[in-house]
Write an enzyme that holds these catalytic residues in place. Structure first.
Site, mmCIF file in Angstrom:
data_model
loop_
_atom_site.group_PDB
_atom_site.id
_atom_site.type_symbol
_atom_site.label_atom_id
_atom_site.label_comp_id
_atom_site.label_asym_id
_atom_site.label_seq_id
_atom_site.Cartn_x
_atom_site.Cartn_y
_atom_site.Cartn_z
ATOM 1 N N GLN A 136 2.834 2.021 14.257
ATOM 2 C CA GLN A 136 2.796 3.111 13.294
ATOM 3 C C GLN A 136 1.715 3.601 13.294
ATOM 4 O O GLN A 136 0.536 3.286 13.945
ATOM 5 C CB GLN A 136 3.240 2.305 11.785
ATOM 6 C CG GLN A 136 2.152 1.798 11.461
ATOM 7 C CD GLN A 136 2.768 0.576 10.279
ATOM 8 O OE1 GLN A 136 3.301 -0.241 10.226
ATOM 9 N NE2 GLN A 136 2.575 1.333 8.928
ATOM 10 N N TRP A 150 0.763 -1.185 -0.010
ATOM 11 C CA TRP A 150 -0.119 -0.046 -0.040
ATOM 12 C C TRP A 150 0.741 1.338 -0.111
ATOM 13 O O TRP A 150 0.276 2.410 -0.183
ATOM 14 C CB TRP A 150 -0.912 -0.108 1.225
ATOM 15 C CG TRP A 150 -0.262 0.197 2.530
ATOM 16 C CD1 TRP A 150 0.846 -0.490 3.129
ATOM 17 C CD2 TRP A 150 -0.565 0.956 3.552
ATOM 18 N NE1 TRP A 150 1.131 -0.241 4.412
ATOM 19 C CE2 TRP A 150 -0.066 0.881 4.619
ATOM 20 C CE3 TRP A 150 -1.849 1.792 3.983
ATOM 21 C CZ2 TRP A 150 0.077 1.702 5.948
ATOM 22 C CZ3 TRP A 150 -1.891 2.866 5.049
ATOM 23 C CH2 TRP A 150 -0.904 2.565 6.032
ATOM 24 N N GLU A 155 0.576 -2.989 12.580
ATOM 25 C CA GLU A 155 0.610 -4.496 12.552
ATOM 26 C C GLU A 155 0.931 -5.360 13.823
ATOM 27 O O GLU A 155 1.022 -6.512 13.737
ATOM 28 C CB GLU A 155 1.600 -4.976 11.499
ATOM 29 C CG GLU A 155 1.352 -4.198 10.244
ATOM 30 C CD GLU A 155 2.489 -4.353 9.300
ATOM 31 O OE1 GLU A 155 3.685 -4.419 9.575
ATOM 32 O OE2 GLU A 155 1.987 -4.577 8.166
HETATM 33 O O1 IFM Z 1 3.582 -1.650 4.116
HETATM 34 C C1 IFM Z 1 4.481 -1.501 5.073
HETATM 35 C C2 IFM Z 1 3.642 -1.755 6.440
HETATM 36 O O2 IFM Z 1 2.644 -0.934 6.625
HETATM 37 C C3 IFM Z 1 4.703 -1.737 7.563
HETATM 38 N N1 IFM Z 1 5.712 -2.683 7.358
HETATM 39 C C4 IFM Z 1 6.496 -2.490 6.169
HETATM 40 C C5 IFM Z 1 5.408 -2.317 4.989
HETATM 41 C C6 IFM Z 1 6.531 -1.989 3.871
HETATM 42 O O3 IFM Z 1 6.953 -0.772 4.008
#
Ligand code: IFM
Length: 721
Positions: free
Chosen positions: A575, A321, A463
């Site tokens: 995040q 994304w 996540e």
């Molecule tokens: O898309 C991101 C995700 O939101 C967090 N881990 C790394 C991915 C790639 O940058």
């Protein structure tokens, strides 16, 4: 301070991985890692190819690194001169961000190497290196240039059946293991070296060797022209590579360099942000824009950009994304043809998204979380390796991060709003939006006739908290996706037959009727004193500080999320999640909600992803927290200048460049500090400059017209060009 130059003195093999990223040269077709010419595998050299994937055995599929066609080694009186082993008296590495030129200056005592190297922005398959040797002592010099097959791979090997050709052009051909894609590299040299060269081929590649006695004061220059092609580009990649370097040699290094510089000038004319008031910030902004501009697929019209750009094989070279939420904004406002290419990649991969939805028992389009060629899902069910047991950990990114489809619909809609161009919607974009909406219709939990509809068992941007329900970000992005689907009817109000036949073609009539119902019933975010709850039950989790959570780690590389992760049972988040939502859909929230949510979540956010700080900076601008906005802007913009960011998730290497931060830096400067918005077909400004910035000036393109925006403390102007 030079606002276009990254410079590093000295050489430390421990920094090789990070420096290879920071000093990257690329042109969208390939990325050349910033390591010295003589580097062997242990220093992670790579020519990383965009969109060429391979799987070795049952390891992760990842993009292919080509044979190293710019390899050069030097020996003096039989002693190899490499930065790693020969302890140079001095070594300086530079990257000129304006023109994407890597330079190294190494003093080995008996001789000095000064080289400049680039991946041509004017010719996608061409790499150049001008390698100059200044002799400081009489002795015997040996220079070996060629195509090295010592290839660094994370999950390789990927290339087999090597064959080499000697002649004016050295050539190497090989094939990938999984699909038999042919990869060819060629190299030729222009030099005034007086003695005959000797050519060799063998297990480590194909080389030419120049050897003779030299005297102090002599200067020898080798201009190397190299080229890489694959059978995805042409049926005869080896021939194409040969012709490309011979043509470049005939044109000469200076002419090739000039075309490359002009290509970069054109890019900067459309995108450069000039920042006055803080030299370090200006440099960081140039670095960010360089890194994003140099990986844009200018050679293709339906290609996207991997999460770590072209800096290597991290994250399987997959499209996340990140492309729609973080890279897309700079491109849509500066070079909309690139934004279009990113979205056409999603249109082209709609069949893959439909297939993924069907695999999980849903209808419509469920896009891959880590998308490879053809929309193939690169994300496995075990995407992290536990540092203690060394066992793969079951992760749920692939199956529960369902916001991905809405994110794509969001970008398609914004492409239309910002460019005013409906053609992409007609070319398949409208089908993508409708199919994403249909996926959510089939994914909604509960009956559509119940008062509220939940989206249960999902993962939001944070996540670390897996399998949660009613994640505010997910629910609201889904709502936006449904709205875009419904508004398509107005967009094509003058072409009702076309729109009607699209619905018919998609077999959408019944679903169309259900969209408004679902939209009305999606569970809205819960709120406490203006703070939106990230997901059901979040406020009830242990509320301890970041330091407490960090202190519970038994290994610095430990993964914080998942079943046993230290953050999962706490309010510490990886995040921006609620704040990402507020940054992306600002009109849905009041200033009070943003201010309260910012104050609550920021101290609880690890910023463990490079996608985080910029969302907080954008929302900080809105609520007047300009000191914090500035701090987070610098964190975002400097990431690839300083070589920061997380390097490990469990046992998985996640280092590389950070295009999402690079795009985030543009977003903070333009959408945050300058407050640029496209509303009702008009550009508006709402400047909020931190005290460190005196002036911002940049070009934008909107609704097919180009403008120059100037912002100072006194206000801002948007002048048509
Ligand atoms: O898309 C991101 C995700 O939101 C967090 N881990 C790394 C991915 C790639 O940058």
């Amino acid at each position: 301070m030079d606002q276009w130059l990254l410079r590093k003195e000295g050489f430390d093999p421990g920094d090789a991985a990070a420096d290879g990223n920071r000093f990257l040269c690329a042109n969208g077709y390939m990325g050349l890692r910033g390591v010295p010419e003589e580097a062997g595998r242990e220093l992670f050299p790579a020519i990383n190819l965009a969109g060429v994937y391979d799987q070795y055995g049952d390891r992760w599929r990842e993009p292919v690194n080509a044979p190293n066609a710019l390899w050069i080694g030097t020996w003096f009186d039989g002693r190899p001169l490499s930065v790693e082993d020969a302890s140079p008296a001095s070594h300086v590495t530079e990257l000129d961000y304006r023109y994407g030129i890597y330079r190294r200056h190494t003093d080995f005592g008996p001789l000095r190497i000064d080289s400049r190297r680039l991946v041509s922005m004017a010719s996608p398959h061409l790499l150049l290196d001008e390698y100059r040797l200044t002799i400081c002592q009489d002795g015997e010099l040996r220079v070996r240039t060629g195509i090295s097959t010592e290839i660094w791979d994370i999950n390789g090997p990927h290339l087999f059946d090597f064959s080499h050709k000697t002649g004016e052009t050295l050539r190497t051909c090989c094939v990938t293991g999984e699909k038999g894609i042919r990869v060819a590299a060629a190299q030729c040299v222009d030099t005034d070296w007086p003695a005959a060269e000797e050519q060799t081929r063998g297990g480590d590649g194909v080389f030419r060797c120049f050897r003779r006695a030299v005297r102090r004061g002599e200067v020898w220059t080798f201009r190397v022209f190299a080229s890489v092609w694959t059978s995805l580009d042409t049926p005869e990649p080896s021939e194409a590579a040969r012709a490309c370097c011979l043509q470049a040699k005939a044109e000469g290094f200076a002419a090739c360099l000039e075309s490359h510089r002009q290509a970069w000038e054109r890019i900067w004319a459309r995108s450069e942000i000039a920042l006055e008031g803080d030299g370090e910030a200006a440099l960081a902004l140039h670095a960010s824009q360089y890194h994003l501009n140099c990986i844009a697929p200018r050679h293709a019209d339906r290609m996207s950009i991997p999460a770590r750009g072209l800096s290597g094989q991290t994250y399987k070279g997959a499209i996340f994304w990140d492309a729609e939420m973080f890279f897309f904004p700079m491109f849509v406002y500066t070079q909309p043809e690139i934004a279009r290419s990113l979205l056409r990649y999603r249109i082209a991969t709609l069949p893959g998204a439909r297939q993924k939805a069907a695999e999980y028992g849903y209808r419509g389009a469920f896009y891959a979380w880590e998308s490879q060629e053809g929309g193939k899902e690169g994300c496995t069910n075990f995407n992290v390796v536990d540092v203690f047991t060394h066992r793969p950990v079951r992760t749920y990114f692939r199956d529960r991060q369902i916001h991905i489809s809405a994110d794509i619909a969001y970008a398609l809609w914004h492409y239309f709003e910002i460019t005013g161009d409906r053609s992409l919607l007609k070319e398949g974009g409208a089908s993508v939006i409708l199919e994403c909406a249909r996926f959510y219709l089939s994914r909604a939990n509960g009956h559509l006739d119940s008062e509220q509809v939940d989206f249960a068992d999902v993962i939001g941007p944070d996540e670390y908290h897996e399998r949660v329900s009613n994640n505010a970000f997910t629910n609201q992005m889904i709502a936006a996706c449904l709205e875009y689907a419904l508004r398509l009817k107005e967009v094509f109000a003058d072409q009702p037959d076309w729109f009607g036949s699209l619905l018919e073609e998609l077999g959408y009539e019944a679903d169309w009727e259900r969209l408004p119902d679902l939209l009305r019933r999606i569970r809205p975010p819960r709120e406490q004193g203006g703070v939106l709850e990230q997901f059901d039950g979040y406020f009830a989790l242990e509320d301890c500080g970041l330091d407490t959570v960090r202190s519970r780690l038994r290994d610095p590389r430990e993964y914080w999320g998942g079943d046993h992760g230290v953050a999962g049972t706490t309010q510490v988040i990886k995040q921006a999640d609620v704040l990402a939502l507020m940054a992306l859909l600002p009109e849905r929230f009041t200033d009070e909600q943003v201010a309260a949510s910012w104050a609550y979540y920021e101290p609880r956010t690890e910023h463990g992803s490079s996608l985080s700080a910029c969302m907080y900076a954008l929302t900080a601008c809105r609520v007047g927290r300009l000191e914090e906005a500035w701090r987070l802007f610098m964190k975002t913009a400097q990431i690839d200048v300083l070589g920061g960011g997380k390097q490990w998730a469990g046992e998985i290497y996640i280092g590389g460049t950070h295009p999402a931060s690079n795009g985030g830096a543009w977003m903070i400067a333009v959408l945050g500090f300058a407050g640029l918005r496209m509303r009702g077909g008009r550009l508006t400004l709402h400047p909020r400059l931190p005290r460190q910035i005196k002036r911002l000036s940049f070009p934008v393109t909107a609704a097919g017209r180009r403008y120059r925006v100037e912002v100072t403390r006194e206000g801002g102007t948007v002048v048509p060009l």
